[in-house]
Design an enzyme around this catalytic site. Sequence first.
Site, PDB file in Angstrom:
ATOM      1  N   CYS A 229      16.024  -9.465  71.212  1.00  0.00           N
ATOM      2  CA  CYS A 229      17.460  -9.739  71.287  1.00  0.00           C
ATOM      3  C   CYS A 229      17.806 -10.506  70.137  1.00  0.00           C
ATOM      4  CB  CYS A 229      17.273 -10.855  72.386  1.00  0.00           C
ATOM      5  SG  CYS A 229      16.159 -12.156  72.240  1.00  0.00           S
TER       6      CYS A 229
ATOM      7  N   CYS B 250      11.005 -12.964  76.514  1.00  0.00           N
ATOM      8  CA  CYS B 250      11.447 -14.169  75.813  1.00  0.00           C
ATOM      9  C   CYS B 250      10.319 -15.444  75.905  1.00  0.00           C
ATOM     10  CB  CYS B 250      12.452 -14.921  76.791  1.00  0.00           C
ATOM     11  SG  CYS B 250      13.825 -13.995  77.393  1.00  0.00           S
TER      12      CYS B 250
END
Length: 147
Positions: free
Chosen positions: A33, A103
């Site tokens: 990301c 994440c």
Amino acid sequence: MYSEKVMDHFNNPRNVGEIENPSGVGTVGNAKCGDIMRMYLDIDENGVIRDVKFKTFGCGAAVATSSMATELVKGKTVQEALQVTNRAVCEALDGLPPVKVHCSLLAEEAIHAALWDYAEKNHIVIEGLEKPVNDIGEKEPDVSESY
Ligand code: FES
């Protein structure tokens, strides 16, 4: 979708900030990301993590996992901190949605990058520690060839 613990650490993240003259600092980027995490460690002469702080350009799950990771490594030895994997952090948060598990890698990798920096500064080898592949050091990401 998110556990209460995730929401708690997202809303009230622990140990956000910087440490002046840290024993080690590590910055990593998330290849999926593009988010960035920086971790600061203050390690005493016995190899115990006295303080830890983080800063991030990351999503809520990255904030929550890093907050929990800092809580888990604080007061631990360098070797014990290596056992704080992203899996351990996710378990401590009662799980993350599968699409958000990547994440949580930022926290683990940023801690490893900071430990790597600490080891290099002190000319020591930390057994079992490898330089994280997403370590981007203090450099800003090079975007000059992106277009
Ligand atoms: Fe980038 Fe979560 S979406 S760290």
